[in-house]
Design a protein around this motif. Sequence first.
Motif, PDB file in Angstrom:
ATOM      1  N   ASN A 277       0.815  -1.220   0.000  1.00 26.96           N
ATOM      2  CA  ASN A 277       0.000   0.000   0.000  1.00 26.96           C
ATOM      3  C   ASN A 277       0.843   1.260   0.000  1.00 26.96           C
ATOM      4  O   ASN A 277       0.554   2.252   0.682  1.00 26.96           O
ATOM      5  CB  ASN A 277      -0.959   0.021   1.194  1.00 26.96           C
ATOM      6  N   GLY A 278       1.935   1.247  -0.787  1.00 25.49           N
ATOM      7  CA  GLY A 278       2.779   2.414  -0.904  1.00 25.49           C
ATOM      8  C   GLY A 278       3.734   2.631   0.238  1.00 25.49           C
ATOM      9  O   GLY A 278       4.492   3.599   0.245  1.00 25.49           O
ATOM     10  N   LEU A 279       3.745   1.731   1.236  1.00 25.61           N
ATOM     11  CA  LEU A 279       4.630   1.836   2.393  1.00 25.61           C
ATOM     12  C   LEU A 279       5.542   0.608   2.438  1.00 25.61           C
ATOM     13  O   LEU A 279       5.226  -0.432   1.854  1.00 25.61           O
ATOM     14  CB  LEU A 279       3.819   1.951   3.686  1.00 25.61           C
ATOM     15  N   PRO A 280       6.674   0.709   3.133  1.00 24.86           N
ATOM     16  CA  PRO A 280       7.596  -0.436   3.182  1.00 24.86           C
ATOM     17  C   PRO A 280       6.947  -1.692   3.727  1.00 24.86           C
ATOM     18  O   PRO A 280       6.229  -1.657   4.740  1.00 24.86           O
ATOM     19  CB  PRO A 280       8.716   0.071   4.105  1.00 24.86           C
ATOM     20  N   ALA A 281       7.194  -2.809   3.058  1.00 18.24           N
ATOM     21  CA  ALA A 281       6.720  -4.102   3.549  1.00 18.24           C
ATOM     22  C   ALA A 281       7.620  -4.565   4.687  1.00 18.24           C
ATOM     23  O   ALA A 281       8.839  -4.363   4.659  1.00 18.24           O
ATOM     24  CB  ALA A 281       6.723  -5.125   2.421  1.00 18.24           C
ATOM     25  N   THR A 282       7.014  -5.182   5.681  1.00 20.00           N
ATOM     26  CA  THR A 282       7.761  -5.704   6.828  1.00 20.00           C
ATOM     27  C   THR A 282       7.317  -7.126   7.102  1.00 20.00           C
ATOM     28  O   THR A 282       6.339  -7.626   6.523  1.00 20.00           O
ATOM     29  CB  THR A 282       7.521  -4.837   8.083  1.00 20.00           C
ATOM     30  N   THR A 283       8.000  -7.776   8.015  1.00 17.85           N
ATOM     31  CA  THR A 283       7.615  -9.145   8.376  1.00 17.85           C
ATOM     32  C   THR A 283       6.312  -9.174   9.159  1.00 17.85           C
ATOM     33  O   THR A 283       5.678 -10.224   9.268  1.00 17.85           O
ATOM     34  CB  THR A 283       8.724  -9.798   9.213  1.00 17.85           C
ATOM     35  N   SER A 284       5.884  -8.014   9.682  1.00 14.48           N
ATOM     36  CA  SER A 284       4.629  -7.983  10.427  1.00 14.48           C
ATOM     37  C   SER A 284       3.417  -7.789   9.529  1.00 14.48           C
ATOM     38  O   SER A 284       2.306  -8.197   9.877  1.00 14.48           O
ATOM     39  CB  SER A 284       4.668  -6.866  11.485  1.00 14.48           C
ATOM     40  N   ASN A 285       3.600  -7.154   8.353  1.00 15.47           N
ATOM     41  CA  ASN A 285       2.441  -6.945   7.489  1.00 15.47           C
ATOM     42  C   ASN A 285       2.465  -7.799   6.226  1.00 15.47           C
ATOM     43  O   ASN A 285       1.526  -7.770   5.434  1.00 15.47           O
ATOM     44  CB  ASN A 285       2.286  -5.461   7.120  1.00 15.47           C
ATOM     45  N   THR A 286       3.531  -8.562   6.004  1.00 20.72           N
ATOM     46  CA  THR A 286       3.596  -9.450   4.840  1.00 20.72           C
ATOM     47  C   THR A 286       4.262 -10.772   5.219  1.00 20.72           C
ATOM     48  O   THR A 286       5.004 -10.857   6.206  1.00 20.72           O
ATOM     49  CB  THR A 286       4.395  -8.819   3.690  1.00 20.72           C
ATOM     50  N   ASP A 287       3.982 -11.797   4.402  1.00 17.34           N
ATOM     51  CA  ASP A 287       4.662 -13.089   4.513  1.00 17.34           C
ATOM     52  C   ASP A 287       5.376 -13.358   3.199  1.00 17.34           C
ATOM     53  O   ASP A 287       4.885 -12.974   2.128  1.00 17.34           O
ATOM     54  CB  ASP A 287       3.655 -14.215   4.770  1.00 17.34           C
ATOM     55  N   PHE A 288       6.533 -13.993   3.247  1.00 16.02           N
ATOM     56  CA  PHE A 288       7.217 -14.337   2.005  1.00 16.02           C
ATOM     57  C   PHE A 288       7.510 -15.828   1.952  1.00 16.02           C
ATOM     58  O   PHE A 288       7.690 -16.485   2.978  1.00 16.02           O
ATOM     59  CB  PHE A 288       8.511 -13.526   1.840  1.00 16.02           C
ATOM     60  N   THR A 289       7.537 -16.327   0.713  1.00 15.74           N
ATOM     61  CA  THR A 289       7.824 -17.735   0.471  1.00 15.74           C
ATOM     62  C   THR A 289       8.860 -17.835  -0.630  1.00 15.74           C
ATOM     63  O   THR A 289       8.678 -17.243  -1.707  1.00 15.74           O
ATOM     64  CB  THR A 289       6.554 -18.497   0.044  1.00 15.74           C
ATOM     65  N   VAL A 290       9.948 -18.523  -0.392  1.00 16.75           N
ATOM     66  CA  VAL A 290      10.970 -18.725  -1.414  1.00 16.75           C
ATOM     67  C   VAL A 290      10.513 -19.841  -2.340  1.00 16.75           C
ATOM     68  O   VAL A 290      10.183 -20.943  -1.893  1.00 16.75           O
ATOM     69  CB  VAL A 290      12.323 -19.065  -0.772  1.00 16.75           C
ATOM     70  N   LEU A 291      10.473 -19.568  -3.645  1.00 15.38           N
ATOM     71  CA  LEU A 291       9.937 -20.513  -4.620  1.00 15.38           C
ATOM     72  C   LEU A 291      11.018 -21.297  -5.350  1.00 15.38           C
ATOM     73  O   LEU A 291      10.706 -22.236  -6.090  1.00 15.38           O
ATOM     74  CB  LEU A 291       9.075 -19.762  -5.644  1.00 15.38           C
ATOM     75  N   THR A 292      12.287 -20.908  -5.166  1.00  9.87           N
ATOM     76  CA  THR A 292      13.390 -21.522  -5.896  1.00  9.87           C
ATOM     77  C   THR A 292      14.269 -22.317  -4.935  1.00  9.87           C
ATOM     78  O   THR A 292      14.548 -21.859  -3.817  1.00  9.87           O
ATOM     79  CB  THR A 292      14.240 -20.441  -6.592  1.00  9.87           C
ATOM     80  N   ALA A 293      14.715 -23.471  -5.364  1.00 12.91           N
ATOM     81  CA  ALA A 293      15.649 -24.259  -4.549  1.00 12.91           C
ATOM     82  C   ALA A 293      16.964 -23.507  -4.415  1.00 12.91           C
ATOM     83  O   ALA A 293      17.522 -23.016  -5.409  1.00 12.91           O
ATOM     84  CB  ALA A 293      15.878 -25.630  -5.179  1.00 12.91           C
ATOM     85  N   LEU A 294      17.475 -23.378  -3.203  1.00 14.85           N
ATOM     86  CA  LEU A 294      18.684 -22.618  -2.948  1.00 14.85           C
ATOM     87  C   LEU A 294      19.926 -23.476  -3.172  1.00 14.85           C
ATOM     88  O   LEU A 294      19.919 -24.686  -2.923  1.00 14.85           O
ATOM     89  CB  LEU A 294      18.691 -22.081  -1.513  1.00 14.85           C
ATOM     90  N   PRO A 295      21.030 -22.868  -3.625  1.00 15.89           N
ATOM     91  CA  PRO A 295      22.276 -23.628  -3.772  1.00 15.89           C
ATOM     92  C   PRO A 295      22.866 -23.963  -2.406  1.00 15.89           C
ATOM     93  O   PRO A 295      22.535 -23.337  -1.389  1.00 15.89           O
ATOM     94  CB  PRO A 295      23.183 -22.654  -4.534  1.00 15.89           C
TER      95      PRO A 295
END
Length: 684
Positions: free
Chosen positions: A140-158
């Motif tokens: 919403n035009g403001l910085p995303a944080t761990t409190s207002n968003t969740d993230f998921t890594v979709l790529t296998a890491l090396p």
Amino acid sequence: MKKRLLLFIMLLSIATSAYSAVNAVNDTFTGNFSSFGYSFATTVTANDIYSGTVTVTQISTTHRGINLSGTNVTVAANVPPGTYTIVYQLCDNATPQSCDTATITIIIEPTVEAVNDETVIAYSVSSTILGNIHSNDMLNGLPATTSNTDFTVLTALPAGMTYNASGVFTSTGVAPGKYVIQYQLCEAVTFPNTAINCDTATFTIYVTTQNGPLTATRANNTVKSITVLNDNRIVIAGDFTSYGGTAKNKIAALNHADLSLNTSFSSTGPDSSTDNIQSMVTLPSGEIIVVGKFAGFGGVTYARGIARIMPNGATGSIIGVGVEAGATIYDIALQSTGHMIIVGDFNFYDGFPAKNIARLNPDGSIDTSFYAGSVSFNGTPYSVAVQTSTNNIIVGGSFTTYQGNSAPGIIRLLAGAVQDPSFTTGPGIAPAGSYIDEVLVSGNDIFIGGSFASYASMPRKNLAKLTFNGAPVSSFGFATGFSAPVRALAIQQVPSSFSGNIGSYNLYVGGEFTSYNGVPVNYLTCLNAVNGQTNTQFDGGSEFNNFVYAIQPEKNDLKILIGGSFTTYNGTSAQRITRIFPGYGAGNTGQNQMRQALTDEPLTTSSITIYPNPSEGLFNIDFKGYDEQKFDITIHNTLGQLIYQGTVTPENTNQIDLTRFESGSYFITLLNAKETINKIVIKK
């Protein structure tokens, strides 16, 4: 008696049929949060039942930023997510007594913006922090944080690469190479009526064995404004928090030669990481005035929305405290008298009423003789420019009136903030919800860019040219125009030494578009400033991979500085700020290919030729006029990494072998006791 009753019934039936049936039907519109505002395409009368013509009148709204404009619902910039309603009345024009009311429900859903990241590290067996993927993501035009968003890594890491719950990635002994990690960012709490609110982005990591310069990471977020100081240093401003891996909060100075960070420029930028810079200008003294949304700048707490920066980066003095807390100044323009014109969404300046526009004295204090009144604009002005011959002021934005008088997106103001009646724009920009994001004055010409379909009833998609007094120039541009909003405009006068090649003036246009007049063009193009035709002498190739927000021509040649949210230009790394110019000399016949310059390469043809170019990887160096001179040679890739260093002499057969390297551009520097020569080669 029966005859009289029958006659009464007949008259009643006739009177009743004289009223047209009007049935206003409830609507529900769903849109997303926007930093610019918009208008729903569907009209509120699309499902209403009526015959003939009707009038729509707004009765009430639950948010002042959501209103009816004719029969369309408009949403102002930055209206927060939520559910809102408008009550309107529908009346038959032939029989005004025949009316009905309905309710429009407007659902504004959150906007998640996951922004691509890129970093470069040297190989190490020790733990190395790669960065936080949240650093430039937005909700919403403001910085995303761990409190207002969740993230998921979709790529296998090396092997050796990990991340934590805060989004910080770490490398421990990760093998050299390029890794592209895709991730998904979602709002933490699903908004009502929304199944899911997510976006995806990539985190690109280059692990190298080379410990040479790693400056090609450049800005880690959007560059919105560029200015050039008197000593040719380049100052950039925007949303970034680092440049070349060095912390730089929203503003930085660059060395002219190679766009590397100028460490003598000490500005620490806005005091809060959530603040922003919208625009800036360089004064004749070499000082910089920056404007935006901030409560303090460089530790000076009274600088709200405007600050003066000295050439060394120190924060200078501005008389007063600026605009009110939370307000934004979007643009600034200079008059020949040294006065400054600012526009934005503010209501006060230094406590003095100044709705949306103010004129400042050279010391930054407000000029109280320039007063737009308490009504001023009914929308937001985004851009301001000055006609230098008269010092009159041109303002563009999302407004439709000024002090209650018609001003459809653009207006000219005289001394005292008086509207100029001789500036004839007709119906201005259309349709409802249109806006002007950029106003450029060049001599007697005015160019406007933004989001609109027509100007003064003349179809002109997102770009138009106006006469000195506001009339449209019918011989300029096309009805189809640009496919998406125009965000940046710049005029470049072509030096006389090149006038035989490409004409007198170029108009550079940048923005969010991917075509012009139906022809593909990615985010930047060069037009003939007279007629709006694409300048065919310039071929940008595949060009930028994302939006362009700033264009700054350089002095006395054809090079231009470009800023935006892009990360590549023609497939090579460009990290949100770059310099491009047309190629000349051997191998450039017909069109002049636009090339990216990581260094300040002269446009003149040197007596050293590298051929074939492009090639599969083997390049020959042909020296002419350099007998018995020794050259030091260095080669860098587009990441700024040193891949070769050595010595060459004209007497020997000199060949460069890049067959084992990736395809792309490589930058060669040849240095002898008298001069430095820069070349670019392309490995296919």
